[in-house]
Design an enzyme around this catalytic site. Structure first.
Site, mmCIF file in Angstrom:
data_model
loop_
_atom_site.group_PDB
_atom_site.id
_atom_site.type_symbol
_atom_site.label_atom_id
_atom_site.label_comp_id
_atom_site.label_asym_id
_atom_site.label_seq_id
_atom_site.Cartn_x
_atom_site.Cartn_y
_atom_site.Cartn_z
ATOM 1 N NE ARG A 100 -2.396 -1.193 3.526
ATOM 2 C CZ ARG A 100 -1.831 -0.445 4.451
ATOM 3 N NH1 ARG A 100 -1.825 0.879 4.350
ATOM 4 N NH2 ARG A 100 -1.257 -0.976 5.508
ATOM 5 C CE1 TYR A 243 1.940 -7.254 -4.267
ATOM 6 C CE2 TYR A 243 0.902 -6.577 -2.230
ATOM 7 C CZ TYR A 243 1.686 -7.470 -2.936
ATOM 8 O OH TYR A 243 2.200 -8.588 -2.310
ATOM 9 C CE LYS A 252 -6.577 -3.473 4.581
ATOM 10 N NZ LYS A 252 -6.345 -3.885 5.914
ATOM 11 C CG HIS A 272 -7.223 -2.815 10.091
ATOM 12 N ND1 HIS A 272 -5.920 -2.401 10.204
ATOM 13 C CD2 HIS A 272 -7.200 -3.845 9.229
ATOM 14 C CE1 HIS A 272 -5.144 -3.150 9.434
ATOM 15 N NE2 HIS A 272 -5.902 -4.044 8.840
ATOM 16 C CB SER A 294 -0.806 -3.511 8.061
ATOM 17 O OG SER A 294 -1.949 -2.740 7.749
ATOM 18 C CB CYS A 296 0.527 -6.223 14.070
ATOM 19 S SG CYS A 296 1.746 -4.954 13.677
ATOM 20 C CG ASP A 319 -7.578 -6.966 6.934
ATOM 21 O OD1 ASP A 319 -6.577 -6.889 7.664
ATOM 22 O OD2 ASP A 319 -7.824 -6.144 6.034
ATOM 23 N NE ARG A 412 -0.207 -8.497 2.520
ATOM 24 C CZ ARG A 412 -0.737 -8.145 3.690
ATOM 25 N NH1 ARG A 412 -1.827 -8.722 4.142
ATOM 26 N NH2 ARG A 412 -0.170 -7.215 4.429
HETATM 27 P P1 GTP Z 1 -2.503 -7.623 7.503
HETATM 28 O O1 GTP Z 1 -3.050 -8.637 6.576
HETATM 29 O O2 GTP Z 1 -1.418 -6.798 6.906
HETATM 30 O O3 GTP Z 1 -3.557 -6.749 8.097
HETATM 31 O O4 GTP Z 1 -1.713 -8.429 8.681
HETATM 32 P P2 GTP Z 1 -2.208 -9.270 9.948
HETATM 33 O O5 GTP Z 1 -2.496 -8.351 11.088
HETATM 34 O O6 GTP Z 1 -3.265 -10.236 9.584
HETATM 35 O O7 GTP Z 1 -0.855 -10.070 10.364
HETATM 36 P P3 GTP Z 1 -0.491 -11.624 10.225
HETATM 37 O O8 GTP Z 1 -1.345 -12.502 11.116
HETATM 38 O O9 GTP Z 1 -0.439 -11.987 8.802
HETATM 39 O O10 GTP Z 1 0.973 -11.645 10.845
HETATM 40 C C1 GTP Z 1 2.013 -10.880 10.300
HETATM 41 C C2 GTP Z 1 3.351 -11.412 10.734
HETATM 42 O O11 GTP Z 1 3.429 -11.469 12.152
HETATM 43 C C3 GTP Z 1 3.593 -12.841 10.235
HETATM 44 O O12 GTP Z 1 4.904 -12.955 9.777
HETATM 45 C C4 GTP Z 1 3.366 -13.688 11.464
HETATM 46 O O13 GTP Z 1 4.099 -14.889 11.418
HETATM 47 C C5 GTP Z 1 3.778 -12.771 12.596
HETATM 48 N N1 GTP Z 1 3.023 -13.093 13.847
HETATM 49 C C6 GTP Z 1 1.689 -13.268 13.965
HETATM 50 N N2 GTP Z 1 1.339 -13.599 15.229
HETATM 51 C C7 GTP Z 1 2.482 -13.623 15.943
HETATM 52 C C8 GTP Z 1 2.790 -13.911 17.318
HETATM 53 O O14 GTP Z 1 1.923 -14.218 18.144
HETATM 54 N N3 GTP Z 1 4.099 -13.818 17.674
HETATM 55 C C9 GTP Z 1 5.090 -13.489 16.787
HETATM 56 N N4 GTP Z 1 6.339 -13.428 17.235
HETATM 57 N N5 GTP Z 1 4.837 -13.230 15.487
HETATM 58 C C10 GTP Z 1 3.566 -13.292 15.066
HETATM 59 C C1 SPV Z 2 -3.126 -4.332 5.409
HETATM 60 O O1 SPV Z 2 -2.127 -3.723 5.017
HETATM 61 O O2 SPV Z 2 -3.663 -4.085 6.505
HETATM 62 C C2 SPV Z 2 -3.678 -5.426 4.584
HETATM 63 C C3 SPV Z 2 -3.120 -5.623 3.241
HETATM 64 O O3 SPV Z 2 -4.606 -6.090 5.013
HETATM 65 S S1 SPV Z 2 -3.806 -4.549 2.058
HETATM 66 O O4 SPV Z 2 -5.015 -5.189 1.516
HETATM 67 O O5 SPV Z 2 -2.830 -4.383 0.973
HETATM 68 O O6 SPV Z 2 -4.147 -3.300 2.645
HETATM 69 MN MN MN Z 3 -5.052 -5.523 7.195
#
Ligand code: GTP
Ligand code: SPV
Ligand code: MN
Length: 631
Positions: A100, A243, A252, A272, A294, A296, A319, A412
């Site tokens: 983004r 993207y 979003k 979110h 994002s 996290c 999400d 992704r």
């Molecule tokens: P968006 O799709 O961008 O909104 O991201 P999201 O909030 O869904 O994050 P996601 O669950 O994909 O995790 C992002 C990164 O954080 C990945 O590389 C995970 O492996 C890592 N991660 C997720 N949960 C944990 C956790 O409990 N501990 C640690 N150390 N890393 C984590």
């Molecule tokens: C985020 O960045 O929080 C996402 C990926 O979920 S995107 O759809 O590119 O915004």
């Molecule tokens: Mn997101």
């Protein structure tokens, strides 16, 4: 008209959708939709963008096959080994189009103050003029796709309709996974009185003016990108990127930026947030929504496999949550999306086996690496890297002399939600699920304990408002830099953040205290002196979820601290049974050090300065109260 009837009855064989030369678009549109608003809007942009063909989408299997075949021919999609990953494809983007672009994202409302200090602002008329300039002839030599979709279950009173115009077939088939796209949504638009839908215009900004020149596998505009929103007319205009959130306008742009302004006007919440169902060993089930910035941990938390025996998590969404109070006084949430657009790196059978299950088939991967046997790979997917892969930049990559990751850090997967092995039985229900707890959380290597509970709704709103997090690869910018990201909505709130805080305060007055969700704050990302994560995370987060679950009914203890209620570790409030963790580490994970917290509160005070007088009094009071408890 006959055409339409035949199509709906399925009498036209393979080709149910409409794909015509642009000069025939007017007649085709007449057959396709009875909405005058939709017809004239598409016709205006056909005239202005000058595509060669116009494709009116119906979301059918035959359409998917036709479009995917075209993308495979052009090299946009690489079919993966059908024995390893049936129905799945790999896309590799341009290096200038990988995340983004927040710098180029604008909220265009009449008064700059309404966009607030956290958004880029431009006058709507000025920005529209700029966009129309960029759109002039921008689809030459390409096909314009018209994509009707529903955010939320089709026909649910909590759902909303959109139509995206785009020249990217990758975007169309990604929308097909991520939203309820096609005929059913179009039927809703056609039968709604005013043909009401959110119009979204999207172009990759790469016209094919020379018919002899070869098209790029990922056409985009590497130099010029604009992601623009017009909350007052509820419209979206995007240019230059294909993207994720830049281009899949339902996500979003609509479901957060436009929807948050609709929610403010209409008295609901567009957040979110992931949504999960959690069942305890006694069979009691509750639903929880959680906002983490994002990359996290939302997808991981939403599909978590609890390590605690007898506990079960089921996924509603990963999400975005749209939430409303119903007559029974409880807050109900739907997931407006129909798929997961998840971060690949770090996802494995060990960390998130359910996400791995979602993407077994029918998945579009973007910017991951490809193995020699035609499957996908990314950092963290397996303990040992395969000896050689083709990396996201289409180069040979060797594990033993790799200088850069094989998969882009923001690579992704896009997979249908229905493929999630632990999808909740109510995920697709129009009535939504009742929320008992809301969790905020950021990526903080210090200060913030593993979990604590707010003292009430307003204090919980304050915890959301003061959220900070280290930046990730989900957005262009400096990874690891601390920034204020209130409620994980800094990049996604479509109006003045201070008014958004007030909206949250106001929402808390819509029902009684005991019916309001309890609000918590978590931090999985505390690091030790060596820079290693102190908490094992992932499935072990079920220990935190158990405490949250039990706190919603006051079935477990807590200690009252200046920052809020924490589990009393000495009394066993947090179930650490069977976890191999040092007691000094646990102590540190729950330490509330007054002097550290005084500086933390000082940072909140600094961050609030940008809101000036518009910061709600209730939020200011919470900060003052925190400081006096710390004194
Ligand atoms: P968006 O799709 O961008 O909104 O991201 P999201 O909030 O869904 O994050 P996601 O669950 O994909 O995790 C992002 C990164 O954080 C990945 O590389 C995970 O492996 C890592 N991660 C997720 N949960 C944990 C956790 O409990 N501990 C640690 N150390 N890393 C984590
Ligand atoms: C985020 O960045 O929080 C996402 C990926 O979920 S995107 O759809 O590119 O915004
Ligand atoms: Mn997101």
């Amino acid at each position: 008209m006959i055409n339409t009837l035949l199509k709906r009855s399925g009498a036209i064989g393979a080709r149910a959708y409409t794909n015509v030369a642009a000069r025939d678009a007017g007649a085709a549109l007449g057959n396709w939709t009875s909405s005058e608003k939709l017809r004239s809007w598409v016709e205006e942009f056909v005239g202005h963008m000058r595509p060669e063909r116009v494709h009116l989408c119906d979301g059918s299997e035959s359409e998917k096959e036709f479009m995917i075949n075209g993308m495979v021919r052009r090299g946009t999609l690489i079919p993966l080994n059908p024995e390893k990953r049936p129905g799945s494809y790999l896309a590799r983007s341009d290096v200038g189009d990988v995340a983004r672009v927040e710098e180029n994202t604008y909220i265009c409302c009449e008064n700059e103050a309404d966009a607030g200090p956290t958004n880029n602002w431009k006058d709507p008329a000025e920005m529209k003029e700029l966009m129309m300039g960029l759109y002039d002839g921008c689809m030459e030599g390409r096909t314009m796709y018209v994509v009707p979709y529903s955010m939320g279950p089709v026909g649910s009173p909590l759902s909303a309709l959109g139509v995206e115009i785009t020249d990217s077939p990758y975007v169309v088939q990604s929308m097909n996974i991520m939203t309820r796209m096609g005929q059913a949504a179009l039927d809703q638009i056609n039968s709604s009185e005013d043909g009401s839908f959110v119009p979204g215009v999207h172009s990759i900004g790469a016209p094919l003016t020379d018919p002899k020149a070869e098209d790029s596998p990922w056409p985009c505009n590497a130099d010029t990108k604009y992601i623009t929103h017009y909350p007052e007319s509820r419209t979206i205009m995007s240019y230059g990127s294909a993207y994720g959130g830049n281009a899949l306008l339902g996500k979003k742009c609509f479901a957060l930026r436009i929807a948050s302004t609709m929610a403010k006007e209409e008295g609901w919440l567009a957040e979110h947030m992931l949504i999960l169902g959690v069942t305890n060993p006694e069979g009691v089930k509750k639903y929880v929504a959680a906002a983490f910035p994002s990359a996290c941990g939302k997808t991981n938390f939403a599909m978590m496999m609890p390590t605690l025996p007898g506990w079960k998590v089921e996924c509603v969404g990963d999400d975005i949550a749209w939430m409303r109070f119903k007559e029974d006084g409880k807050l109900y949430a739907i997931n407006p999306e129909a798929g997961f657009f998840g971060v690949a790196p770090g996802t494995s059978d060990a960390t998130n086996p359910m996400a791995m299950g979602c993407m077994k088939e029918n998945t579009i991967f973007t910017n991951v690496a490809m193995t020699e046997d035609g499957d996908v790979w990314w950092e963290g997917m397996t303990k040992d890297a395969p000896s050689s892969v083709s990396d996201w930049l289409r180069r040979d990559w060797h594990a033993d002399d790799s200088k850069s990751p094989a998969a882009h850090p923001n690579s992704r997967f896009a997979a249908p939600a229905s493929q999630c092995p632990i999808i909740d039985e109510k995920w697709d229900q129009p009535e939504g699920v009742p929320i008992d707890a809301i969790i905020f959380g950021g990526r903080r290597s210090d200060t913030i304990p593993l979990v604590y509970q707010s003292r009430g709704w307003n204090h919980g709103t304050f915890l959301g408002a003061t959220m900070g997090s280290e930046m990730t690869a989900a957005a262009a910018g400096t990874v690891g830099k601390m920034r204020s990201d209130p409620m994980a909505m800094k990049p996604f709130c479509g109006y003045n953040m201070a008014d958004y805080f007030q909206h949250w305060i106001d929402m808390g007055e819509k029902t009684s205290e005991e019916k309001l969700p309890k609000i918590f704050y978590v931090n999985w990302f505390r690091k030790d002196a060596e820079g290693k994560f102190m908490w094992p995370g992932f499935g072990e987060n079920s220990r935190v979820l158990k405490w949250v679950f039990d706190r919603t009914e006051s079935n477990v203890g807590a200690v009252d601290t200046p920052i809020g209620y924490l589990p009393d570790i000495s009394k066993g409030d947090l179930d650490l049974d069977g976890l191999d963790i040092d007691s000094t580490v646990v102590e540190e994970l729950f330490a509330v050090d007054k002097s550290t917290w005084k500086s933390e509160a000082q940072v909140y005070r600094e961050n609030f300065k940008i809101y000036g007088d518009s910061l709600p009094e209730a939020i200011q009071n919470e900060l003052d109260a925190l400081e006096s408890r710390l004194a």
